[in-house]
Design a protein around this motif. Structure first.
Motif, PDB file in Angstrom:
ATOM      1  N   LYS A 113     -22.290  -6.461  13.023  1.00  0.00           N
ATOM      2  CA  LYS A 113     -22.118  -7.487  13.871  1.00  0.00           C
ATOM      3  C   LYS A 113     -20.429  -7.602  13.932  1.00  0.00           C
ATOM      4  CE  LYS A 113     -23.309 -12.117  14.814  1.00  0.00           C
ATOM      5  NZ  LYS A 113     -24.201 -13.340  14.459  1.00  0.00           N
ATOM      6  N   ALA A 114     -19.865  -7.531  12.800  1.00  0.00           N
ATOM      7  CA  ALA A 114     -18.469  -7.686  12.708  1.00  0.00           C
ATOM      8  C   ALA A 114     -17.571  -6.600  13.445  1.00  0.00           C
ATOM      9  CB  ALA A 114     -17.939  -7.246  11.209  1.00  0.00           C
ATOM     10  N   LEU A 125     -17.935  -7.831  17.237  1.00  0.00           N
ATOM     11  CA  LEU A 125     -17.120  -8.807  17.611  1.00  0.00           C
ATOM     12  C   LEU A 125     -15.690  -8.503  17.602  1.00  0.00           C
ATOM     13  CD1 LEU A 125     -18.352 -11.813  14.929  1.00  0.00           C
ATOM     14  CD2 LEU A 125     -18.309 -11.960  17.356  1.00  0.00           C
ATOM     15  N   ASN A 126     -15.238  -7.555  16.712  1.00  0.00           N
ATOM     16  CA  ASN A 126     -13.863  -7.013  17.071  1.00  0.00           C
ATOM     17  C   ASN A 126     -13.577  -6.036  18.163  1.00  0.00           C
ATOM     18  OD1 ASN A 126     -12.297  -7.751  14.816  1.00  0.00           O
ATOM     19  ND2 ASN A 126     -13.715  -6.710  13.321  1.00  0.00           N
ATOM     20  N   GLN A 168      -3.091 -14.526  26.678  1.00  0.00           N
ATOM     21  CA  GLN A 168      -2.535 -13.192  27.023  1.00  0.00           C
ATOM     22  C   GLN A 168      -3.339 -12.195  26.303  1.00  0.00           C
ATOM     23  OE1 GLN A 168       1.031 -13.580  24.911  1.00  0.00           O
ATOM     24  NE2 GLN A 168       1.745 -15.357  26.183  1.00  0.00           N
ATOM     25  N   TYR A 171      -1.482 -18.100  23.666  1.00  0.00           N
ATOM     26  CA  TYR A 171      -1.517 -16.916  22.858  1.00  0.00           C
ATOM     27  C   TYR A 171      -3.042 -16.165  23.304  1.00  0.00           C
ATOM     28  CZ  TYR A 171      -2.443 -13.360  19.457  1.00  0.00           C
ATOM     29  OH  TYR A 171      -2.795 -12.160  18.747  1.00  0.00           O
ATOM     30  N   LEU A 172      -4.117 -17.079  23.477  1.00  0.00           N
ATOM     31  CA  LEU A 172      -5.248 -16.185  23.509  1.00  0.00           C
ATOM     32  C   LEU A 172      -5.339 -15.781  24.965  1.00  0.00           C
ATOM     33  CD1 LEU A 172      -7.790 -18.281  21.678  1.00  0.00           C
ATOM     34  CD2 LEU A 172      -7.015 -16.116  21.366  1.00  0.00           C
ATOM     35  N   VAL A 216     -13.155 -19.278  21.661  1.00  0.00           N
ATOM     36  CA  VAL A 216     -12.488 -20.359  21.323  1.00  0.00           C
ATOM     37  C   VAL A 216     -11.641 -20.798  22.676  1.00  0.00           C
ATOM     38  CG1 VAL A 216     -10.094 -20.723  20.077  1.00  0.00           C
ATOM     39  CG2 VAL A 216     -11.796 -19.356  19.116  1.00  0.00           C
ATOM     40  N   ASN A 271     -13.011  -8.518  20.722  1.00  0.00           N
ATOM     41  CA  ASN A 271     -11.890  -9.269  20.906  1.00  0.00           C
ATOM     42  C   ASN A 271     -10.741  -8.602  21.144  1.00  0.00           C
ATOM     43  OD1 ASN A 271     -12.627 -11.782  20.049  1.00  0.00           O
ATOM     44  ND2 ASN A 271     -11.994 -11.481  17.983  1.00  0.00           N
ATOM     45  N   PHE A 331     -11.025 -16.206  14.129  1.00  0.00           N
ATOM     46  CA  PHE A 331     -11.271 -17.645  14.041  1.00  0.00           C
ATOM     47  C   PHE A 331     -12.647 -17.778  13.288  1.00  0.00           C
ATOM     48  CE2 PHE A 331      -7.812 -19.018  16.459  1.00  0.00           C
ATOM     49  CZ  PHE A 331      -7.356 -17.995  17.246  1.00  0.00           C
ATOM     50  N   TYR A 332     -12.631 -18.613  12.751  1.00  0.00           N
ATOM     51  CA  TYR A 332     -13.985 -19.154  12.007  1.00  0.00           C
ATOM     52  C   TYR A 332     -14.361 -20.554  12.156  1.00  0.00           C
ATOM     53  CZ  TYR A 332     -13.744 -14.852   8.959  1.00  0.00           C
ATOM     54  OH  TYR A 332     -13.612 -13.642   8.823  1.00  0.00           O
ATOM     55  N   ARG A 390      -1.092  -5.023  11.541  1.00  0.00           N
ATOM     56  CA  ARG A 390      -2.103  -4.797  10.846  1.00  0.00           C
ATOM     57  C   ARG A 390      -1.903  -5.564   9.356  1.00  0.00           C
ATOM     58  NH1 ARG A 390      -5.582   0.331   8.698  1.00  0.00           N
ATOM     59  NH2 ARG A 390      -4.911   0.915  10.752  1.00  0.00           N
ATOM     60  N   THR A 421      -8.514   2.203  14.817  1.00  0.00           N
ATOM     61  CA  THR A 421      -8.081   1.195  14.026  1.00  0.00           C
ATOM     62  C   THR A 421      -9.046  -0.011  13.850  1.00  0.00           C
ATOM     63  OG1 THR A 421      -7.032   0.221  15.710  1.00  0.00           O
ATOM     64  CG2 THR A 421      -5.762   1.780  14.402  1.00  0.00           C
ATOM     65  N   ASN A 455     -12.730 -14.492  20.430  1.00  0.00           N
ATOM     66  CA  ASN A 455     -11.523 -15.021  21.068  1.00  0.00           C
ATOM     67  C   ASN A 455     -12.032 -15.967  22.388  1.00  0.00           C
ATOM     68  OD1 ASN A 455     -10.058 -14.042  18.789  1.00  0.00           O
ATOM     69  ND2 ASN A 455      -8.869 -12.869  20.204  1.00  0.00           N
ATOM     70  N   ALA A 502     -18.529 -16.781  12.691  1.00  0.00           N
ATOM     71  CA  ALA A 502     -17.253 -16.367  13.142  1.00  0.00           C
ATOM     72  C   ALA A 502     -17.334 -16.529  14.720  1.00  0.00           C
ATOM     73  CB  ALA A 502     -17.265 -14.640  13.012  1.00  0.00           C
ATOM     74  N   LEU A 503     -16.106 -16.839  15.134  1.00  0.00           N
ATOM     75  CA  LEU A 503     -15.910 -16.872  16.679  1.00  0.00           C
ATOM     76  C   LEU A 503     -15.340 -15.879  17.457  1.00  0.00           C
ATOM     77  CD1 LEU A 503     -15.018 -20.717  16.689  1.00  0.00           C
ATOM     78  CD2 LEU A 503     -17.190 -19.990  17.209  1.00  0.00           C
ATOM     79  N   ASP A 557      -7.060   2.576  19.832  1.00  0.00           N
ATOM     80  CA  ASP A 557      -7.512   1.492  19.553  1.00  0.00           C
ATOM     81  C   ASP A 557      -8.692   1.244  18.651  1.00  0.00           C
ATOM     82  OD1 ASP A 557      -6.299   0.169  22.741  1.00  0.00           O
ATOM     83  OD2 ASP A 557      -5.334   0.132  20.876  1.00  0.00           O
ATOM     84  N   GLN A 574     -13.412 -12.037  11.161  1.00  0.00           N
ATOM     85  CA  GLN A 574     -13.038 -12.383  12.332  1.00  0.00           C
ATOM     86  C   GLN A 574     -11.690 -13.088  12.353  1.00  0.00           C
ATOM     87  OE1 GLN A 574     -13.500 -12.298  15.859  1.00  0.00           O
ATOM     88  NE2 GLN A 574     -14.305 -10.436  15.077  1.00  0.00           N
TER      89      GLN A 574
END
Lengths: 215, 93
Positions: B74-75, B78-79, B49, B46-47, B16, B82, A5-6, A155, B93, B13, B10-11, B90, A3
Motif C-alpha cells: 500500500k505504501a 501511495l508513493n 505545484q 506547495y501541493l 490533502v 504522490n 502526510f499523516y 532524499r 528511487t 497529497n 496515511a493521506l 523516478d 507517507q
C-alpha cells in the motif's frame, strides 16, 4: 505505511473562552484547536498542517471562579512528517560554507550538511559576502552550479527534534523545533541546464517540540 | 494532551489538496474571504505545484484497482500516486 502526510488522533482538554459562546459548539472548538495546534510542531508527530475533523466532544463543565467551559475533545490533525528515504522537491533558500538550506514554502528548516553532497562538489565562496557562496557539482568535467532558480529533489536522511533550549546566545538563529537533514546523491540528474535533480537520502532530522502543550 | 493514535492513516497529497479546497482554498485572490489560514495556504501552494493538483478521486480509485494485479504494497501505491513518476529513474528511487 510511509507517507508525507499523516492523520493523527489526539485527545485534549482545554477551555473555550466565553467570548465564543455565541458560536455553534463545533465552530468554537475548531477555532480554538486551530489556534492551539496549527503550524506547531509536536514531538515525533511532525508539523501540524490542519484540523481534519472532530471525533467527539465531552465535558462542557465550568470550573469554579472560571467564566469559560472546559471541554475534552478527540480530534484528528493532518501532520506533515516525511519519512527517512522520502524524496522531496524543494527550493534552495540559502547556501553557505556549512551546507545548503532548503525550503518547501511551509517548512524551511531543511539542511544539507557539507558532507552529504554528491562527490565531487565544491564550495565557491562569494567575494561580496563572507558567509554566503555557491555550491558546484562536478560531473563529467562539467560544473553544475546550484543557485536560486533550481528546484532540487532530495532524499530525507534523518529527522530530529531538538529539545527547547533554556537560553540562547544573542546571535543564534531562531530556534528550529524540527530539523530535516537531507542528502543529495545524484542517482539521476537532468542535464537540462536550468534544473538539476539530485536524488539523495538526506537524514531528516525533525526536531519537533511543542513546548506549551507538553502535559 | 494525549496522543491516542499517532498514525491514524496515511493521506495522499491529493486528499490533502481536496480537503483544503473543500475548506475554501483557491489559487486566485479570493483568499481573504475563506476560512483557510495563511499557513494552510502555504501547504496548498506547495501541493498545487506537485502532481496532486489535477488528480481526481475517480482517477485514484481506478489506479488502485488496476494496481491490485501487481500485488504492490500500500505504501508503494501511495508513493506512486504522490510522485507520479514519468521515467524509470523516478520509479527506482
Amino acid at each position: 505505511m510511509v507517507q508525507m502526510f499523516y492523520l493523527s488522533r489526539i485527545e485534549h482538554t482545554f477551555r473555550v473562552p466565553p467570548s465564543l459562546l455565541n458560536l455553534p459548539i463545533e465552530e468554537a472548538i475548531k477555532g480554538e484547536l486551530e489556534k492551539l495546534f496549527l503550524d506547531k510542531v509536536i514531538a515525533d508527530l511532525g508539523l501540524c498542517v490542519s484540523v481534519y475533523d472532530i471525533k467527539s466532544i465531552e465535558g462542557g463543565f465550568i470550573f469554579p471562579s472560571d467564566g469559560a467551559a472546559t471541554y475534552t475533545v478527540v480530534f484528528r490533525l493532518i501532520m506533515f512528517r516525511p519519512f527517512v528515504g522520502e524524496i522531496i522537491a524543494a527550493k534552495v533558500k540559502e547556501s553557505n560554507a556549512t551546507g545548503l538550506r532548503l525550503s518547501i514554502g511551509f517548512f524551511d528548516d531543511i539542511y544539507i550538511p557539507a558532507h552529504l553532497f554528491p562527490k565531487p562538489s565544491s564550495f565557491k565562496p562569494d567575494p561580496n559576502k563572507k558567509d554566503k557562496g555557491t555550491w558546484e557539482w562536478e560531473y563529467d568535467e562539467e560544473p553544475y552550479i546550484i543557485d536560486g532558480i533550481d528546484e532540487i529533489k532530495f532524499r530525507v536522511h534523518n529527522v530530529s527534534y531538538p529539545p527547547i533550549p533554556i537560553e540562547q546566545p544573542k546571535e543564534a538563529k531562531p530556534f528550529a523545533p524540527m530539523v530535516i537533514t537531507v542528502s543529495s546523491s545524484p542517482e539521476s540528474h537532468n542535464l537540462i541546464g536550468i534544473c538539476c535533480n539530485f536524488l539523495d537520502l538526506i537524514p531528516v532530522s525533525l526536531k519537533a517540540y511543542l513546548g506549551t502543550l507538553k502535559a | 494532551m494525549k496522543i491516542l493514535e499517532a498514525n491514524a492513516g496515511a493521506l495522499t497529497n491529493y486528499e490533502v489538496v481536496d480537503f483544503l479546497r473543500s475548506k475554501g482554498a483557491a489559487i486566485d485572490s479570493t483568499r481573504v474571504l475563506a476560512q483557510v489560514s495563511p499557513s494552510e495556504y502555504k501547504v496548498y501552494d506547495y501541493l498545487v505545484q506537485t502532481a496532486a493538483c489535477n488528480q481526481t478521486r475517480e482517477h485514484i480509485n481506478e489506479f488502485v484497482d488496476k494496481c491490485k494485479i501487481y500485488g504492490l504494497a500500500k505504501a508503494e501505491v501511495l508513493n506512486i500516486i504522490n510522485i507520479r513518476p514519468t521515467s524509470i529513474i523516478d520509479i527506482y528511487t
